[in-house]
Write an enzyme that holds these catalytic residues in place. Structure first.
Site, mmCIF file in Angstrom:
data_model
loop_
_atom_site.group_PDB
_atom_site.id
_atom_site.type_symbol
_atom_site.label_atom_id
_atom_site.label_comp_id
_atom_site.label_asym_id
_atom_site.label_seq_id
_atom_site.Cartn_x
_atom_site.Cartn_y
_atom_site.Cartn_z
ATOM 1 N N ASP A 13 0.938 4.390 -5.068
ATOM 2 C CA ASP A 13 1.110 3.155 -5.831
ATOM 3 C C ASP A 13 2.498 2.585 -5.526
ATOM 4 O OD1 ASP A 13 0.698 1.100 -7.565
ATOM 5 O OD2 ASP A 13 0.775 2.310 -9.392
ATOM 6 N N GLU A 16 4.680 -0.632 -1.242
ATOM 7 C CA GLU A 16 5.180 -1.694 -0.379
ATOM 8 C C GLU A 16 6.647 -1.926 -0.757
ATOM 9 O OE1 GLU A 16 4.277 -3.360 -4.201
ATOM 10 O OE2 GLU A 16 2.958 -2.281 -2.812
ATOM 11 N N ASP A 90 -2.897 -4.825 -9.834
ATOM 12 C CA ASP A 90 -2.848 -4.957 -11.284
ATOM 13 C C ASP A 90 -3.567 -6.223 -11.752
ATOM 14 O OD1 ASP A 90 -1.340 -2.711 -11.112
ATOM 15 O OD2 ASP A 90 0.579 -3.694 -11.484
#
Length: 428
Positions: A13, A16, A90
């Site tokens: 998660d 990036e 999300d």
């Protein structure tokens, strides 16, 4: 991974480059790395390499480097499909986010990233029972299926709602797991051919121009048409059926659309879709496999027998494939430990038959008799059969069957056949 076991998998998660107080929640696009490359050139590649490193690390950790990894990643790039699953980030417990999930996932599938999904129920916020039910229904027919939520959200497990919601979500979850043999076969097809698991309508029906812009319904492989319900209070939806094929309700096996047309025609039909229902249809001319026994895990499902669901086309024919391997190691590719059963049925003439022709990898060939006992077919269900046959036989043995003239559905129970053996059934 020191001290971890092969049953520990990984979720990447926030993988990036992120700068939360930056203008785009990331580094400025013209910032250069030590090689002089601008950030815009490698932002997404970084996420792909992050997942790749995690995946390859899992393989190196496992005994004999022979247990398949599982890595879920938020960041990705072209090629990420080789290293694990992707989810869309999300989202929010809102009807608009449920509605946009399918178009997003179809876009990723067109780009060859098939193992994708959206957080069921929304990451932020609190869905009511209706929204949660509709999201569970939609998620059950998308490649990656999971619930997830922010720590400030209320608990979203199905049993946190009322009994009716629990019943509805349990039923659609059961349908999902029953279809795992079909999902596994379609994923194999994606690996070998590059065809997506979750397909836009135009990909399967390229001559039907009216389907080019459709992204609210889609195909799973070539054989299941799915129309998620994404509006509150809906009791019916409009489904677009390519008229090239007959379509059967995947649950009742009743004919949903059958008007014969050509390759470019599409029939629009309003179908019931109350809160107990997600419209799912099986294409006439297809054979898909299910496992119908309820288990506590997919590992416990491995030896369970198959049920073949046959949807006849207008010529009373159908065909389909079932891919099988050990579902755990790389033996299917390194040692040819796999098999593909290719079922076909032709009830159009006097010499009516159903056959299985099996391709067995060289690594499985020596053990095929032992493996056959765990790859049994316990039931064959045929939809769209307009006449009851006089008899059905297999190698001279008469098989027991039931035929319902009201629904045109025939069921053969306990035919004592294996998906790993070639055979021919005779219908008279």
């Amino acid at each position: 991974y020191g001290g971890s076991t092969p049953s520990l998998f990984t979720w990447n998660d926030m993988n990036e480059p992120s700068v939360f107080n930056g203008p785009e929640v990331s580094m400025q696009k013209d910032l250069r790395n030590l090689n002089g490359d601008e950030h815009r050139e490698w932002h997404n590649i970084y996420g792909m390499l992050f997942q790749r490193a995690t995946s390859e690390g899992q393989v190196l950790r496992n005994p004999g480097n022979d247990v398949r990894p599982f890595v879920l990643s938020r960041a990705f790039f072209a090629g990420s499909q080789k290293y694990g699953a992707i989810w869309t980030g999300d989202n929010t417990a809102d009807w608009s986010h449920l509605e946009i999930a399918a178009p997003m996932l179809l876009g990723l599938n067109v780009a060859a990233l098939s193992f994708v999904g959206a957080d069921v129920g929304g990451f932020f916020g609190n869905p009511d029972a209706e929204l949660f039910t509709r999201w569970m229904q939609a998620g059950a027919y998308q490649p990656f299926f999971r619930g997830h939520a922010h720590h400030d959200s209320k608990r979203k497990e199905p049993w946190m709602f009322d009994e009716k919601t629990l019943e509805r979500t349990r039923r659609v979850s059961m349908a999902r797991y029953a279809l795992l043999p079909m999902w596994y076969t379609v994923f194999h097809e994606a690996e070998v051919t590059g065809m997506p698991v979750m397909r836009t309508m135009w990909m399967q029906y390229p001559k039907a121009e009216s389907l080019y812009s459709v992204d609210h319904q889609y195909m799973i492989g070539a054989d299941l048409l799915v129309h998620p319900v994404t509006k509150p209070g809906a009791t019916e939806v409009e489904v677009l059926f390519p008229s090239k094929d007959i379509w059967y309700d995947a649950e009742s096996l009743a004919v949903a659309a059958s008007e014969p047309q050509n390759d470019i025609a599409v029939m629009s039909k309003v179908v019931p879709a109350d809160l107990d229902t997600i419209p799912v249809y099986q294409r006439g001319g297809s054979i898909i496999s299910r496992k119908l026994r309820l288990r506590r895990s997919t590992v416990m499902m491995k030896p369970d027998p198959y049920t073949l669901y046959i949807a006849l086309d207008r010529e009373s024919k159908a065909k389909g494939a079932l891919y099988m391997d050990d579902e755990e190691t790389f033996g299917y590719s390194s040692d040819s430990k796999y098999a593909i059963a290719r079922f076909s049925i032709d009830l159009s003439g006097a010499a009516a038959t159903m056959t299985n022709s099996v391709e067995i990898g060289s690594g499985w060939s020596p053990a095929v008799q032992e493996l056959g006992s765990s790859r049994l077919v316990e039931r064959v269900v045929i939809a769209g059969l307009e006449r009851k046959p006089n008899a059905i036989s297999l190698e001279g043995e008469i098989l027991n069957f039931n035929y319902d003239s009201d629904t045109n559905v025939l069921v053969i129970r306990n035919p004592a056949i294996s998906a790993l053996e070639s055979w021919t059934m005779l219908f008279s």
